[in-house]
Motif scaffolding. Structure first.
Motif, mmCIF file in Angstrom:
data_model
loop_
_atom_site.group_PDB
_atom_site.id
_atom_site.type_symbol
_atom_site.label_atom_id
_atom_site.label_comp_id
_atom_site.label_asym_id
_atom_site.label_seq_id
_atom_site.Cartn_x
_atom_site.Cartn_y
_atom_site.Cartn_z
ATOM 1 N N PHE A 210 0.838 -1.206 0.000
ATOM 2 C CA PHE A 210 0.000 0.000 0.000
ATOM 3 C C PHE A 210 0.866 1.247 0.000
ATOM 4 C CE2 PHE A 210 -2.727 3.323 1.765
ATOM 5 C CZ PHE A 210 -3.792 3.218 0.878
ATOM 6 N N ALA A 211 0.483 2.225 -0.815
ATOM 7 C CA ALA A 211 1.282 3.441 -0.985
ATOM 8 C C ALA A 211 0.562 4.643 -0.386
ATOM 9 C CB ALA A 211 1.549 3.693 -2.472
ATOM 10 N N GLY A 212 1.197 5.355 0.533
ATOM 11 C CA GLY A 212 0.651 6.592 1.081
ATOM 12 C C GLY A 212 -0.534 6.373 1.993
ATOM 13 N N GLN A 213 -1.505 7.278 1.878
ATOM 14 C CA GLN A 213 -2.739 7.229 2.652
ATOM 15 C C GLN A 213 -3.935 7.219 1.695
ATOM 16 O OE1 GLN A 213 -3.019 7.062 6.028
ATOM 17 N NE2 GLN A 213 -0.773 6.927 6.126
ATOM 18 N N PRO A 214 -5.084 6.631 2.111
ATOM 19 C CA PRO A 214 -6.281 6.711 1.253
ATOM 20 C C PRO A 214 -6.649 8.170 0.992
ATOM 21 C CG PRO A 214 -6.607 5.100 3.010
ATOM 22 C CD PRO A 214 -5.330 5.831 3.333
ATOM 23 N N LEU A 215 -7.006 8.477 -0.237
ATOM 24 C CA LEU A 215 -7.409 9.835 -0.610
ATOM 25 C C LEU A 215 -8.932 9.883 -0.696
ATOM 26 C CD1 LEU A 215 -4.792 10.724 -3.389
ATOM 27 C CD2 LEU A 215 -4.739 11.294 -0.946
ATOM 28 N N HIS A 216 -9.563 10.698 0.164
ATOM 29 C CA HIS A 216 -11.017 10.820 0.198
ATOM 30 C C HIS A 216 -11.466 12.097 -0.498
ATOM 31 C CE1 HIS A 216 -11.978 7.483 2.960
ATOM 32 N NE2 HIS A 216 -10.810 7.758 3.528
ATOM 33 N N GLY A 217 -12.558 12.001 -1.247
ATOM 34 C CA GLY A 217 -13.124 13.168 -1.927
ATOM 35 C C GLY A 217 -14.546 12.882 -2.354
ATOM 36 N N GLU A 218 -14.963 13.433 -3.483
ATOM 37 C CA GLU A 218 -16.319 13.232 -3.997
ATOM 38 C C GLU A 218 -16.417 11.906 -4.737
ATOM 39 O OE1 GLU A 218 -16.555 16.388 -6.772
ATOM 40 O OE2 GLU A 218 -17.050 17.921 -5.281
ATOM 41 N N TRP A 219 -17.678 11.428 -4.893
ATOM 42 C CA TRP A 219 -17.917 10.291 -5.796
ATOM 43 C C TRP A 219 -18.061 10.867 -7.210
ATOM 44 C CZ3 TRP A 219 -17.008 5.910 -3.449
ATOM 45 C CH2 TRP A 219 -17.386 5.689 -2.119
#
Length: 332
Positions: A210-219
């Motif tokens: 796994f690379a970095g952190q999960p990126l959260h945004g719009e659907w």
């Protein structure tokens, strides 16, 4: 002289052809009473030969049932409720039952209005669904209820839900099997239950890859395009992006193409939902997780039919997903 017009066959005609009384024919066709199976079969064959269709109003009066089911949904777009409804109709039509669709538009007052209306219409049961996987408050009605996709907060209620954790696992294992070693995750709002589950599962199944952190945004496709710019600044050596929806994945593919990155030669991409409008129109077409919503609808309707018949199955039921592999990971 012209022959007289033939009227629709009646139950008395079926009884005469089968050689039984009218009451026996009625019991055979309604699956009631203590009859031998060969008698029921003889009546059914007679009805089929004559083209006899039972009168639903008479059947309802004799059984105390309306042979209708209500479907309450908050999903105005129909993105999730329509495939669930189609699956439910498949199961219900086998029992000659009709489905009444009620869209609450996320309005509690509208929901209460529809519930009162459905109870007044004497529907035999209600399916409750929506566009989110967050548990919702149960409804209070004196008839059987089954929840689909959006489970009830009451663990004793019958709820049929998607195994999002397992679905993500199938996508990540696929990427790992292809030799991908730097897997990023782009998904929807961190306030959404489905986004939380899919992000946590991606981190779990990818492990050291796994690379970095999960990126959260719009659907949205727009967020998918923007997320690529953010991701490549922080994780330039990423070789796979597992997305929380097909919309996001399509935006990811568009932006990678604009930047001259090949999908999947440079970076493999997966989606989630198998929404054909997005998954098949994407360039390249998306490898994605199908939530099997029609099957979920069929299972929900069958559980409701069981409850109507007096054999309820309380508690949640989690259904498996299916990975659909396409060019966004396999190439041409």
């Amino acid at each position: 002289m012209a022959s007289p017009l033939h009227s629709q066959p009646r139950i008395t005609d079926v009884a005469a052809l089968a050689g039984v009384s009218t009451s026996t024919a009625s019991k055979a066709l309604n699956d009631t009473g203590q009859l031998r199976e060969e008698t029921r079969e003889r009546v059914r064959r007679a009805a089929e030969q004559l083209g006899f269709t039972p009168d639903s109003r008479g059947r309802a009066l004799s059984s105390g049932r309306s042979f209708t089911v209500g479907l309450i949904t908050t999903d105005s777009s129909g993105r999730f409720s329509i495939p669930i409804m189609l699956g439910a109709e498949d199961a219900l039509s086998a029992g000659e039952m009709a489905l009444v669709l009620c869209d609450t538009r996320d309005d509690p007052l509208r929901e209460q209005h529809y519930l009162k209306s459905l109870v007044a219409r004497r529907v035999d049961g209600i399916i409750v669904t929506g566009r989110r996987t967050e548990p919702r408050a149960p409804i209070e009605v004196p008839i059987p209820v089954v929840y689909a996709f959006s489970p009830s907060t009451d663990p004793g209620d019958t709820s049929v839900i998607v195994d999002d954790h397992g679905g993500v696992g199938s996508a990540v294992r696929h990427l790992l099997s292809l030799g991908r070693s730097k897997i990023a995750h782009v998904t929807g709002p961190d306030s959404h239950h489905s986004a939380q589950i899919r992000a946590a599962a991606t981190v779990e199944f990818a492990g050291d890859a796994f690379a970095g952190q999960p990126l959260h945004g719009e659907w949205s496709e727009r967020w998918g395009r923007h997320a690529v710019d953010v991701l490549l600044r922080t994780q330039p050596d990423v070789d796979a992006i597992a997305c929380g929806s097909d919309q996001i994945a399509r935006g990811v593919c568009d932006r990678l193409r604009e930047l001259g990155r090949s999908v999947p030669d440079d970076i493999a991409v997966t989606g989630y939902d198998n929404w054909s409008v997005m998954a098949l129109a994407s360039r390249p077409p998306l490898t994605t997780v199908d939530m099997e919503l029609e099957e979920l609808g069929r299972r929900t309707a069958n559980l409701l039919l069981d409850a109507i018949a007096g054999s309820a199955h309380p508690g949640p039921m989690k259904l498996p997903t299916r990975l659909i592999t396409r060019e966004s990971t396999l190439g041409t």
